[in-house]
Design an enzyme around this catalytic site. Sequence first.
Site, mmCIF file in Angstrom:
data_model
loop_
_atom_site.group_PDB
_atom_site.id
_atom_site.type_symbol
_atom_site.label_atom_id
_atom_site.label_comp_id
_atom_site.label_asym_id
_atom_site.label_seq_id
_atom_site.Cartn_x
_atom_site.Cartn_y
_atom_site.Cartn_z
ATOM 1 N N ASP A 86 3.043 5.347 -7.016
ATOM 2 C CA ASP A 86 3.965 5.316 -6.235
ATOM 3 C C ASP A 86 5.381 5.020 -6.902
ATOM 4 O O ASP A 86 6.466 5.175 -6.561
ATOM 5 C CB ASP A 86 3.768 4.125 -5.383
ATOM 6 N N HIS A 117 1.067 -1.303 0.063
ATOM 7 C CA HIS A 117 0.082 0.102 0.107
ATOM 8 C C HIS A 117 0.797 1.463 0.009
ATOM 9 O O HIS A 117 1.695 1.464 -0.844
ATOM 10 C CB HIS A 117 -0.936 0.201 1.067
ATOM 11 N N HIS A 135 -2.461 -2.709 -9.786
ATOM 12 C CA HIS A 135 -3.605 -1.827 -9.119
ATOM 13 C C HIS A 135 -4.903 -2.583 -8.931
ATOM 14 O O HIS A 135 -5.226 -3.278 -10.162
ATOM 15 C CB HIS A 135 -3.822 -0.554 -9.710
#
Length: 381
Positions: free
Chosen positions: A312, A222, A261
Site C-alpha cells: 500500500d 487493511h 505486516h
Amino acid sequence: MLIMSSDVRKGLEGVVVDETAISRRDVKELTYRGYPVRELANYCCFEEVAYLIWDGELPTAAQLDRFQNEKRGYREISDYLIELIQSFPLATDPMDKLRTAVSVLGMNEADALDNDPAKNRNRAMHLIAKIPTIVATDYRHRKGLERIPPNPELGFTANFFHMCFGQVPRQEVLDCFEVTLILYAEHGFNPSTFTARIVASTLSDMYSATTSAIGALKGPIHGGANSGVMRMLLEISEPEQTQAWIDEALRAKRKIMGFGHRVYKQGDPRVPIMQAVLEVLADIEQDWRWIEIQDIVARTMLQRKHMHPNIDFKAGPIYYLMGFDIEFFSTIFVMSRAVGWTAHFMEQLAFNRMIRPRSSYVGPALRSLTGRPANRTLQLT
Ligand code: COA
C-alpha cells in the site's frame, strides 16, 4: 473444555485455520497457484491471472479469448442500480456505495443461495466485470459528470479508464495499472478474504461474502491503507520537510501508513515490483516528489523501527499519479481482490466446515437476580 487466557492467540497470529491451494507466501516470493507474482506481472494480463486463481491453470489462447468475450458482455449494470448509486449522498464514502451496490447485485438473483460450483464461477465473473462499472459510475457522479457506459471493444484496464475519465491513457500507464491489479488480486487468509471464507462456511451466498469482505477491506489498517499513505504524503508535502515530519510522527507514536505486516517481517515481495511501476509513472509525469519523500520515510522506519513498507505504501502514489481521487483507491483494490475473495469462497465450499472459533471469557463471575420481584406471569425454571 475450559479455555485459558494463555491459550488465546490475539488476532489469530500464527494460527493455521485451514489449507489452501490458491496462493503461497514466503519471505522472498508470493505465488498464485505456484507461479511467482513477479512472473505473472511480467507475462500475463489481469484476466489471465483471474482465470488462473479461480481455475488453477492459466487459460490457453482460445480459452482466454472466450473468457474475455464472455466477461465483456457482463459489464453493464441495471438502470435500477445506476439510479441507486446516483441517488446516494455525494459525500458518502465510495467504499460504502460499492458495498451497498454489490449487495444489490445479490438481491437480483433469486437462487443466489444455490452454491452450485458452475453457478458460483459464473457469479465470480459477473462480479469482476461489474465492480469496475459500479466504481466508475460513482466516480463520474461524484464529479457531476455524465456516466460513461462500459465499452465492450476495450480491454479490462482500458475500459476502466474510459469509464472514469472518458479517455484511455498511453499503453505504459495501462500496463502499470494492470500490474497493480495483478499484485493486489490475492493474498492468502488476509482479513477480508478470511471474512469471505467465514461467510462461505455458513453456506451463505457469494454476494454476501463479497459485501462483507468489502466492509473488512475498508478498514484503515487493511485496504484503507493505500489512501492513508497518499494523505500522509500530501501532509508531508515536500522532501525537505520529511525528516522533521517522520521524527515528530514517531515521537508522537503515530502509526505510519504503509508500514508493517502481520506476515512479512522482512519486507513485502510485491514492493520492488510496485516501486518499478511507481518509477515509470514518476518519469511519465516528471514528478519525483513522492518517491523522494518515501525514500526518507522508508529509511527512517527501517533504522528506527526495523519496519519495511508494504504494497500500500507504493499503491498510494501510483494511483495518485494516474489521476484517481484518493477516496477511490480502496475501490480499485476491491476490483482486483474480489478475484481472491471469490476463489476462496469457492475453495471454502469445496471442503467446507463451518468456521466457529471459541473465546476465553473474562467478564464478571457468576451472579444472580434472585430476590428481585418477578415482572412476568410466566414461571420459567
Ligand atoms: N507504524 C508505526 N508503528 C507500527 C506500525 C506502523 N505502521 N505497525 C506496527 N507498529 C508497531 C505497533 O504500534 C506495535 O508497537 P508496540 O509493540 O510498541 O505496541 C508493534 O509495531 C507491533 O504492531 P502490531 O499492530 O501488533 O502488528 P500487527 O502484525 O498486528 O499489525 C499491521 C500489522 C499491518 C496491521 C500494522 O503494521 C499496521 O497497522 N500498519 C499500518 C497500516 C497498513 O499499512 N496496513 C496495510 C497492511 S498490508
